[in-house]
Scaffold this motif. Sequence first.
Motif, PDB file in Angstrom:
ATOM      1  N   GLN A  76     -31.750  17.771  29.570  1.00 16.65           N
ATOM      2  CA  GLN A  76     -32.989  18.782  28.903  1.00 16.65           C
ATOM      3  C   GLN A  76     -33.723  20.145  29.818  1.00 16.65           C
ATOM      4  OE1 GLN A  76     -35.411  15.426  28.336  1.00 16.65           O
ATOM      5  NE2 GLN A  76     -34.539  14.388  26.954  1.00 16.65           N
ATOM      6  N   ALA A 117     -34.831  19.929  24.391  1.00 13.95           N
ATOM      7  CA  ALA A 117     -35.137  18.639  25.549  1.00 13.95           C
ATOM      8  C   ALA A 117     -36.068  18.414  23.882  1.00 13.95           C
ATOM      9  CB  ALA A 117     -36.469  19.013  25.476  1.00 13.95           C
ATOM     10  N   SER A 173     -34.039  16.713  20.947  1.00 13.99           N
ATOM     11  CA  SER A 173     -33.350  15.205  22.173  1.00 13.99           C
ATOM     12  C   SER A 173     -35.173  14.296  21.434  1.00 13.99           C
ATOM     13  CB  SER A 173     -32.786  15.587  22.816  1.00 13.99           C
ATOM     14  OG  SER A 173     -32.124  16.091  23.180  1.00 13.99           O
ATOM     15  N   GLY A 174     -36.696  14.698  21.224  1.00 12.19           N
ATOM     16  CA  GLY A 174     -36.493  14.430  20.886  1.00 12.19           C
ATOM     17  C   GLY A 174     -37.905  13.788  22.242  1.00 12.19           C
ATOM     18  N   SER A 175     -38.170  14.509  23.356  1.00  7.83           N
ATOM     19  CA  SER A 175     -38.574  14.658  24.591  1.00  7.83           C
ATOM     20  C   SER A 175     -39.551  15.645  25.046  1.00  7.83           C
ATOM     21  CB  SER A 175     -37.163  14.526  25.340  1.00  7.83           C
ATOM     22  OG  SER A 175     -36.514  13.701  25.190  1.00  7.83           O
ATOM     23  N   GLU A 176     -40.472  15.952  25.773  1.00 10.08           N
ATOM     24  CA  GLU A 176     -41.537  16.767  25.872  1.00 10.08           C
ATOM     25  C   GLU A 176     -40.439  17.823  27.160  1.00 10.08           C
ATOM     26  OE1 GLU A 176     -43.947  17.677  25.511  1.00 10.08           O
ATOM     27  OE2 GLU A 176     -44.008  15.952  24.208  1.00 10.08           O
ATOM     28  N   PRO A 212     -38.847  18.352  30.876  1.00  9.44           N
ATOM     29  CA  PRO A 212     -39.313  17.799  31.868  1.00  9.44           C
ATOM     30  C   PRO A 212     -40.271  18.674  33.562  1.00  9.44           C
ATOM     31  CG  PRO A 212     -37.290  19.108  31.691  1.00  9.44           C
ATOM     32  CD  PRO A 212     -37.866  19.124  30.546  1.00  9.44           C
ATOM     33  N   LEU A 251     -27.717   6.720  25.715  1.00  5.37           N
ATOM     34  CA  LEU A 251     -28.926   6.646  24.809  1.00  5.37           C
ATOM     35  C   LEU A 251     -29.145   5.144  25.163  1.00  5.37           C
ATOM     36  CD1 LEU A 251     -30.049   9.752  23.720  1.00  5.37           C
ATOM     37  CD2 LEU A 251     -29.653   9.283  26.192  1.00  5.37           C
TER      38      LEU A 251
END
Length: 281
Positions: free
Chosen positions: A80, A86, A89-92, A94, A166
């Motif tokens: 990510q 990111a 991918s559904g993420s904040e 990093p 995942l």
Amino acid sequence: MELLRLGPLGAEVPALRVDEAVYDLRTVTDDIDPDFLAAGGVDRVREAHDAGRLHLLDGAEGLRVGVPVARPGAVLCIGQNYAAHAAESGSEPPREPILFFKARSCLVGADDDIVLPPASTQSDWEAELVVVIGARASRLASPAQSADVIAGFTVGNDVSERSWQLGKDGGQWSQGKSFATFGPLGPSIVLDRVDHDDLAIRSWVNGEPRQDSHTGDMIFGVDHLVWWLSQVLVLEPGDLVFTGTPEGVALSGRYPYLRDGDVVEISIDGLGRQRQSVIAG
């Protein structure tokens, strides 16, 4: 100048490409591997070329392109590392690099087949800039020192089976990314100075565009990554660093996952192009 390993699997010949000419390096080294890099092999190759001691490799254009560095000690990967990826991918994004590993046994040549594991349902492509480490590095004082330990750059495809990466308890990134053939690498190690902060990076599946970005969108740049890795482990000659992938993968939900018969292509400006056929395992 580019280092290559050409020929059948297990019998690759070390080679040097300068412009369109391909030279046989067997008078300089038996292989392009960690020992070659640690012992100043790149300097020896430059000296031999400048002195006119290298001979052209007959039939080079018809030879298979192998993994450009044999038997790397570690295949280190950053997750990510592009904000848009990111997000898809559904993420904040990093706050520090996300480190995982691929097994070196997954590495194959740039144009070798990708073999899907049994019952694969979510195998995905990931175009990546890959750093080849050329000198031992432990706790570098600053990111500015990273250039001193980088031998060159190449192209990678961090193929990933998302249902393993995942879908398992706790997440199993390395499991989902280490299947045999899940690491196409190459075609070559580019030794010349590379503007790694602004390289166009693209991928296609069956001729249709997927990823279209540039390395300037990295959250953590190459120099920072090499410095950061040297704080938490010892980098050795021949180690590989996959630096992350931009948006445009199947995980986004915009594209189907890979299946038997697909063709994946990846390019990074100045570093070359890959092409893999996807086959069922």
